[in-house]
Design a protein around this motif. Structure first.
Motif: not given
Length: 84
Positions: A64-68, A70-74
């Motif tokens: 799972r990728v989060s930026v600041n 905020v989930a961007r991809a899971e």
């Protein structure tokens, strides 16, 4: 079941959840297919074992990728027949 290579398997795995996937490498002479569990030459034997629940499998974990915050991809995990 996927027919292609590792990229085809990874793309299909996004939509199958926890369903095991049998990946068949369609071009073993030019592509290693590291995650693929079968080739055209081994397909019948591997499929028979897979359908009987006896094929060795490998479980892959996804991210799972989060930026600041905020989930961007899971991405969830998925299971594939092991390469023979």
């Amino acid at each position: 079941m996927t027919l292609g290579g590792d990229g085809t398997l990874l793309e299909a795995a996004r939509s199958v959840g926890d369903t095991p996937v049998l990946a068949v490498n369609s071009a073993p002479s030019s592509s290693y297919g590291f995650f693929c569990g079968a080739t055209g030459a081994t397909f019948a034997d591997v499929l028979a074992q897979f359908l009987k629940g006896r094929a060795p499998t490998a479980r892959f974990t996804r991210m799972r990728v989060s930026v600041n915050g905020v989930a961007r991809a899971e991405c969830n995990g998925f299971e594939s027949a092991e390469a023979s």
